[in-house]
Scaffold this active site. Structure first.
Site, short mmCIF file in Angstrom:
data_model
loop_
_atom_site.label_atom_id
_atom_site.label_comp_id
_atom_site.label_asym_id
_atom_site.label_seq_id
_atom_site.Cartn_x
_atom_site.Cartn_y
_atom_site.Cartn_z
N GLU A 41 -26.37 122.52 -21.80
CA GLU A 41 -27.34 122.23 -22.88
C GLU A 41 -27.57 123.51 -23.68
O GLU A 41 -27.77 124.58 -23.11
CB GLU A 41 -28.63 121.70 -22.25
CG GLU A 41 -29.86 121.71 -23.15
CD GLU A 41 -29.72 120.91 -24.45
OE1 GLU A 41 -29.19 119.78 -24.42
OE2 GLU A 41 -30.11 121.45 -25.51
N ALA A 54 -38.44 103.02 -28.81
CA ALA A 54 -38.55 101.63 -28.35
C ALA A 54 -37.19 101.16 -27.85
O ALA A 54 -36.15 101.56 -28.39
CB ALA A 54 -39.03 100.75 -29.49
N ARG A 125 -41.14 109.83 -25.93
CA ARG A 125 -39.81 110.43 -25.69
C ARG A 125 -39.84 111.51 -24.62
O ARG A 125 -38.94 111.60 -23.80
CB ARG A 125 -39.28 111.03 -27.00
CG ARG A 125 -38.70 109.99 -27.91
CD ARG A 125 -38.32 110.59 -29.24
NE ARG A 125 -37.80 109.56 -30.11
CZ ARG A 125 -36.51 109.29 -30.29
NH1 ARG A 125 -35.60 110.00 -29.68
NH2 ARG A 125 -36.13 108.32 -31.09
N ARG A 205 -43.03 111.25 -39.38
CA ARG A 205 -43.29 110.77 -38.00
C ARG A 205 -44.55 111.44 -37.49
O ARG A 205 -44.72 112.65 -37.62
CB ARG A 205 -42.15 111.15 -37.07
CG ARG A 205 -40.85 110.48 -37.40
CD ARG A 205 -39.74 111.10 -36.58
NE ARG A 205 -39.47 110.35 -35.36
CZ ARG A 205 -38.49 110.66 -34.51
NH1 ARG A 205 -37.73 111.71 -34.71
NH2 ARG A 205 -38.28 109.93 -33.43
N ASP A 318 -25.16 109.79 -30.10
CA ASP A 318 -25.18 110.07 -31.54
C ASP A 318 -23.96 110.85 -32.01
O ASP A 318 -23.55 110.74 -33.16
CB ASP A 318 -26.45 110.85 -31.91
CG ASP A 318 -27.63 109.93 -32.22
OD1 ASP A 318 -27.54 108.72 -31.89
OD2 ASP A 318 -28.64 110.40 -32.77
N ALA A 331 -30.65 104.97 -29.31
CA ALA A 331 -30.76 105.47 -27.94
C ALA A 331 -30.26 104.42 -26.95
O ALA A 331 -29.64 104.75 -25.93
CB ALA A 331 -32.21 105.85 -27.64
#
Ligand SMILES: Cc1cc2nc3c(=O)[nH]c(=O)nc-3n(C[C@H](O)[C@H](O)[C@H](O)COP(=O)(O)OP(=O)(O)OC[C@H]3O[C@@H](n4cnc5c(N)ncnc54)[C@H](O)[C@@H]3O)c2cc1C
Length: 432
Positions: A41, A54, A125, A205, A318, A331
């Site tokens: 990562e 969602a 998230r 957001r 993605d 997702a």
């Protein structure tokens, strides 16, 4: 999760590049099936944005297939619409401003997820990421490792990181999101399809404490998922954190179609947001006025990819199929990818066959996930009343919205996997 008997049963190891929803869920899938892996990562720690995500019925089925314990953990943490009669309501659509669909505040249509046992649900998230992380052995993760180069070598792939270090693996899966370096390697940096494109949409957001949202909108509109429709924009809200918080995403179309800032996420300028929604109805204006610490996000997606793999390097999530978020399914598609890819890799016993697993993955996943990129863009136009020909026709709009998501939600992933396994078996037999 009970630890698989041994991580060394297979004579190969998979490098997972990127630890978002795609990379972590793939790590869990591989770990469950005793496929050796290491996750790299780029950030110094796992992190997610402070917003909700969602999941439709297909996403939840994928979660359960990856690991039933993961699904159980999700259920414990998930938030549902508050009203029993709204259990399966994906969104209740209202006019957010005066349009051909109705006067501001008028109910347009209720779209339901069908007869799914869990109904509509979502999660914060960061909470979901923590849950995923809890199932991944930490000794199999390295942080601060931004992959900047991939090279094919005899043993598989050699990875170069921006701290000057290198690592080798038998194969690599790029789960490095919408700015993917691995996609550029797989498709060739000069290919147009290797680069993300601005979708002309951006989104504010933010979150609102539920107590304030209820004061403003009343129980029904605050505690259940709602979408406010207008011209060149829409605003959606749904409850997260067990109903303590309302998640808000307010979308707009950029008139000049350009995003000129190198940054795709910027702190919100409240005045610009208010001017973007100046001619909207009072409910939308009130929601926006309460948004706490919002950011503005430029929305990019990827053009169609002609393949998801090159030799022993593959892309998923993605990195393979970044889409606009209008169908709330990106997702979920990453979770589906992880289930299918982990199951295919688990069938491999000889490192020389790894490419065949990627080939089967590409064959069963590319069509479905590329379809999402396309239909999600179309869906944005329907929500934003942008020349689809149905924005003045409420019945046509209702019919469209009721049908539009079925292919996503009703898909049988196990059938897709069986097809992939059959293909892989045939390819292996030819190689033998
Ligand atoms: C506004 C918005 C709302 C959305 N709502 C929903 C929703 O409700 N439901 C849904 O299903 N989907 C939704 N989506 C889509 C969803 O968020 C994405 O599809 C999903 O997060 C993609 O996960 P990922 O792991 O593939 O990529 P990412 O989350 O981008 O993760 C990529 C990871 O790779 C790391 N990385 C990047 N480059 C490198 C490198 N070179 N080397 C190593 N590591 C690297 C990053 O640090 C990151 O951890 C939404 C998207 C947006 C923008």
């Amino acid at each position: 999760m009970t630890s698989p008997a041994s991580q060394n049963q297979k004579p190969f190891t998979i490098a997972i590049l990127g630890g978002g929803i795609a990379g972590l869920s793939l790590a869990i899938g591989l770990h469950k099936r005793s496929v050796p892996f290491h996750l790299y990562e780029s950030a110094p720690a796992f992190a997610e944005v402070g917003a909700g995500v969602a999941f439709g019925p297909n996403s939840l089925r994928a979660l359960k297939l990856i690991a039933p314990e993961l699904y159980e953990g999700y259920i414990e943490r998930a938030t549902h619409n508050a009203f029993d009669r709204k259990k399966c309501t994906w969104f209740d659509f209202y006019a957010g401003m005066d349009t051909g669909l109705g006067k501001a505040g008028k109910h347009i249509v209720e779209v339901t997820t069908g007869k799914d046992e869990l109904g509509q649900c979502s999660i914060h998230r960061a909470v979901f990421l923590d849950l995923l992380v809890s199932f991944v052995p930490q000794e199999r993760v390295s942080f601060g490792k931004r992959v900047i180069g991939v090279e094919e070598v005899d043993a598989g792939v050699r990875l170069r990181f921006d701290d000057g270090s290198e690592a080798e693996a038998s194969a690599a899966v790029g789960c490095d999101g919408v700015k993917s370096n691995i996609r550029r390697f797989v498709l060739g940096s000069e290919a147009e399809s290797a680069h993300p494109q601005f979708t002309r949409k951006y989104a504010y957001r933010g979150l609102i404490p539920m107590i304030k949202a209820v004061d403003l909108l009343g129980d029904e509109l605050a505690k259940n998922s709602v979408m406010w429709i207008g011209r060149h924009g829409h605003v959606l809200t749904f409850p997260i954190e067990k109903g303590k918080v309302m998640n808000v995403v307010a979308f707009r179309t950029k008139a000049d179609g350009q995003w000129n800032d190198d940054h795709w996420v910027l702190p919100m300028d409240r005045q610009s947001m208010e001017s973007d929604f100046a001619d909207w109805g009072s409910s939308v204006k009130k929601i926006l006025s309460l948004m706490e610490k919002p950011d503005v996000w430029a929305l990019f997606d990827y053009p169609p990819a002609p393949t998801y793999y090159r030799g022993r390097t593959c892309i998923a999530g993605d990195a393979a199929h970044a889409s606009t978020p209008h169908q709330g399914a990106g997702a979920g598609m990453a979770l589906e990818d992880s289930y299918v890819l982990a199951a295919l890799l688990a069938e491999i016993e000889d490192a020389r066959e790894l490419e065949e697993a990627f080939k089967a993955f590409d064959a069963v996943r590319r069509g479905r996930t590329q379809r999402l990129v396309k239909t999600s863009r179309e869906c944005g136009k329907v929500f934003d009343c942008e020349g689809t020909g149905i924005e003045e026709d409420r019945e046509a709009w209702r019919r469209d919205l009721n049908e539009r998501h079925k292919w996503i939600w009703d898909n049988d992933l196990e059938v897709d996997l069986r097809e992939g396994l059959k293909m892989l078996k045939g390819q292996k037999a030819r190689l033998a």
